[in-house]
Scaffold this motif. Sequence first.
Motif, short mmCIF file in Angstrom:
data_model
loop_
_atom_site.label_atom_id
_atom_site.label_comp_id
_atom_site.label_asym_id
_atom_site.label_seq_id
_atom_site.Cartn_x
_atom_site.Cartn_y
_atom_site.Cartn_z
N GLY A 1 31.00 64.74 35.81
CA GLY A 1 29.90 63.81 36.07
C GLY A 1 30.39 62.39 36.28
N ARG A 2 31.37 61.99 35.48
CA ARG A 2 31.91 60.63 35.63
C ARG A 2 32.64 60.49 36.96
N LEU A 3 33.45 61.48 37.31
CA LEU A 3 34.19 61.40 38.55
C LEU A 3 33.26 61.34 39.76
N CYS A 4 32.23 62.15 39.76
CA CYS A 4 31.29 62.14 40.89
C CYS A 4 30.54 60.81 40.99
N SER A 5 30.39 60.13 39.85
CA SER A 5 29.72 58.82 39.88
C SER A 5 30.56 57.77 40.58
N PHE A 6 31.86 58.02 40.74
CA PHE A 6 32.73 57.07 41.42
C PHE A 6 32.57 57.13 42.94
N ALA A 7 32.02 58.23 43.45
CA ALA A 7 31.79 58.32 44.89
C ALA A 7 30.81 57.23 45.30
N ASN A 8 30.92 56.76 46.53
CA ASN A 8 29.97 55.74 46.96
C ASN A 8 28.62 56.37 47.27
N ASP A 9 27.68 55.57 47.73
CA ASP A 9 26.32 56.05 47.94
C ASP A 9 26.25 57.12 49.02
N LEU A 10 27.32 57.29 49.79
CA LEU A 10 27.36 58.31 50.84
C LEU A 10 28.21 59.51 50.45
N GLY A 11 28.68 59.51 49.19
CA GLY A 11 29.44 60.66 48.69
C GLY A 11 30.92 60.64 49.03
N LEU A 12 31.47 59.47 49.37
CA LEU A 12 32.86 59.37 49.81
C LEU A 12 33.76 58.85 48.70
N LEU A 13 34.98 59.40 48.64
CA LEU A 13 35.95 59.04 47.62
C LEU A 13 37.25 58.57 48.25
N SER A 14 37.86 57.57 47.62
CA SER A 14 39.19 57.14 48.04
C SER A 14 40.24 57.90 47.24
N GLU A 15 41.47 57.43 47.31
CA GLU A 15 42.58 58.10 46.63
C GLU A 15 42.54 57.89 45.12
N GLU A 16 42.28 56.65 44.70
CA GLU A 16 42.36 56.30 43.29
C GLU A 16 41.11 55.51 42.89
N TYR A 17 41.01 55.26 41.57
CA TYR A 17 39.87 54.49 41.07
C TYR A 17 40.36 53.52 40.00
N ASP A 18 39.88 52.30 40.08
CA ASP A 18 40.18 51.28 39.08
C ASP A 18 39.01 51.21 38.10
N PRO A 19 39.15 51.81 36.91
CA PRO A 19 38.01 51.85 35.99
C PRO A 19 37.73 50.52 35.32
N VAL A 20 38.66 49.59 35.39
CA VAL A 20 38.42 48.26 34.82
C VAL A 20 37.64 47.41 35.81
N GLY A 21 38.09 47.41 37.05
CA GLY A 21 37.39 46.67 38.09
C GLY A 21 36.22 47.42 38.68
N ASN A 22 36.03 48.70 38.26
CA ASN A 22 34.95 49.54 38.77
C ASN A 22 34.94 49.57 40.30
#
Length: 598
Positions: free
Chosen positions: A547-568
């Motif tokens: 659930g947390r990982l899917c919340s990182f996708a943008n509003d169109l459902g797209l994901l990049s390579e990495e995620y910065d959880p501090v800078g969100n």
Amino acid sequence: MPTPIEDLALLSNCRTAALVSREGEVEWLCLPRLDSASVFAALLGDTDDGSWRLRPSETGARAERRYDGDTFILVTRWETPTGVAEVHDFMPVGLDQQAAIDRTDLVRRVVGVSGAVDFDVDLRLRFDYARALPWVRQTGSKADPELIAMAGPDAVALRGVRLHAEGHQHQGSVRIAAGQQVDLTLTWFPSFRPTPEPLDVDRALSETRHWWQSWADRIEHEGEYRPQVVRSLLVLRALTNHDTGGIAAAATTSLPEDIGGVRNWDYRFVWLRDAALTLEALLAHGFLKLAEHWRTWLLRAVAGDPADLQIMYGLAGERNLPERELPQLDGYAGSRPVRIGNGAALQYQADVVGEVIVTLSAGREAGLTESAFSWPLEKHLVQYAAEQFERPDNGIWEIRGEPRHFTHSRVMMWATFDRAVRAVEQHGLAGPVEHWRELRRRARDEIDSQGVSNGHFVQYYGTDEVDASLLLLPQVGYCAPDDPRMLATVERIEQTLIRDGLVLRYRTATGVDGLPGGEHPFLACSFWLVEQYATTGRTADAEALMGRLCSFANDLGLLSEEYDPVGNQQVGNFPQAFSHLALVRAADALCGSGRQPR
């Protein structure tokens, strides 16, 4: 400030891709292919490096956006004090190969909904990664305006709006009232050929919508995360070249793994590993024809002496991918250098042959019939792996430090011989099966003795460190997910590689990769942990992380390579095939349709 990566939308025609910001600006577009030089490169610099902005003139205009169903037709709805209008952005999926060689189109249809809205148009054409200002001339008529720009081998025609020059940019405006529509089309064509005829936008829109939606309707998946799975598989299809079958790792180059850092790589090529894993995800959801297309690509790309095998190729199988820096581009948020090409193409990564052989084996299991050259190719690849048996490598993470015997690489070596043995034993194919059995046994004995320390698998022989690639061992059938060594490995990963609840690839502080600086959690690694949790009964942990990982996708459902959880914020190249294919596997595991070991 640069556009946040998560604010970008993807447009695709299965040959190249455009990235459009929430502000209505096309900030990245390479023509005519994904790995061609850019005409819009504002994403890696500023607007003067190439961009096309189309947005309401009034300040304070509010935008909402969505894809039109399961397509890559982007609908942006603008609300202003004077009215409401929509912009429908898309790239026609031209299925005729010759037509695609002659032209590539990007369409921006403006539709009036209520009242009246004035749109500003700002066009800055910069060919060859902003190194070439084009020669521009106005043609057409007042009723049918046309602007032609060319530089070297490339030319574009912009139709639908009259523009005037302001220095090295072109500006204009469009006024749209309720019930009206205006089509702005940008058409690339070879500069030595005549300007193509105007596009039939209504037909192109209808055909493109039907093509994407009918493709998505064939996806086989039921579960809580079906929308995410569908969008992820669509992304994987968008990154697959319609003509060649080559599957790109991402649509961009040099989006940084760490903002301001130097870990900026060109991902617009076909990594054999990434393509194989992508194909497995597509195979598992019913797309056998794509597997055949990619196998044909593979036959062409690796033809010749197996000793010349590369870990990556161009979209049509090109071998020469020299890594160069582009000093004229300042980089995303000042992240320099900007690179094109990729020096990792010359690395030896022992896992790559295993990934290819495992995927070809999966295709065989799914019903893909042998061609005249498919099994001979596999045998050559297996022989190549046998010849490299003792050789250390650069590993799945493409370290630029000292080659080592990485445990994941050795397991994929084991998988190479295991699938070769299966091909003979279960499918009646011919080969030196006794030799392959012996190599399989040697690989397992070596891994079990040198790839384990203190009860857990290790990153490479001689260390106690772990890395996230060890989560893949059950996926290829080397061990069960609940093997005590695997459970101990997961515990060790949780102790040393979890940052802010997400999984790092490995600890960069050990210096194993030979690069300065650090990086953020690699999203695929966390999806791998979801799958591991789901297959060992840790359902609550799997659901929470998913659930947390899917919340990182943008509003169109797209994901990049990495995620910065501090800078969100998303970081790294975008959208990233590895992230999306790992999401699909994790969703399959959670809904109980997880695949058997590869």
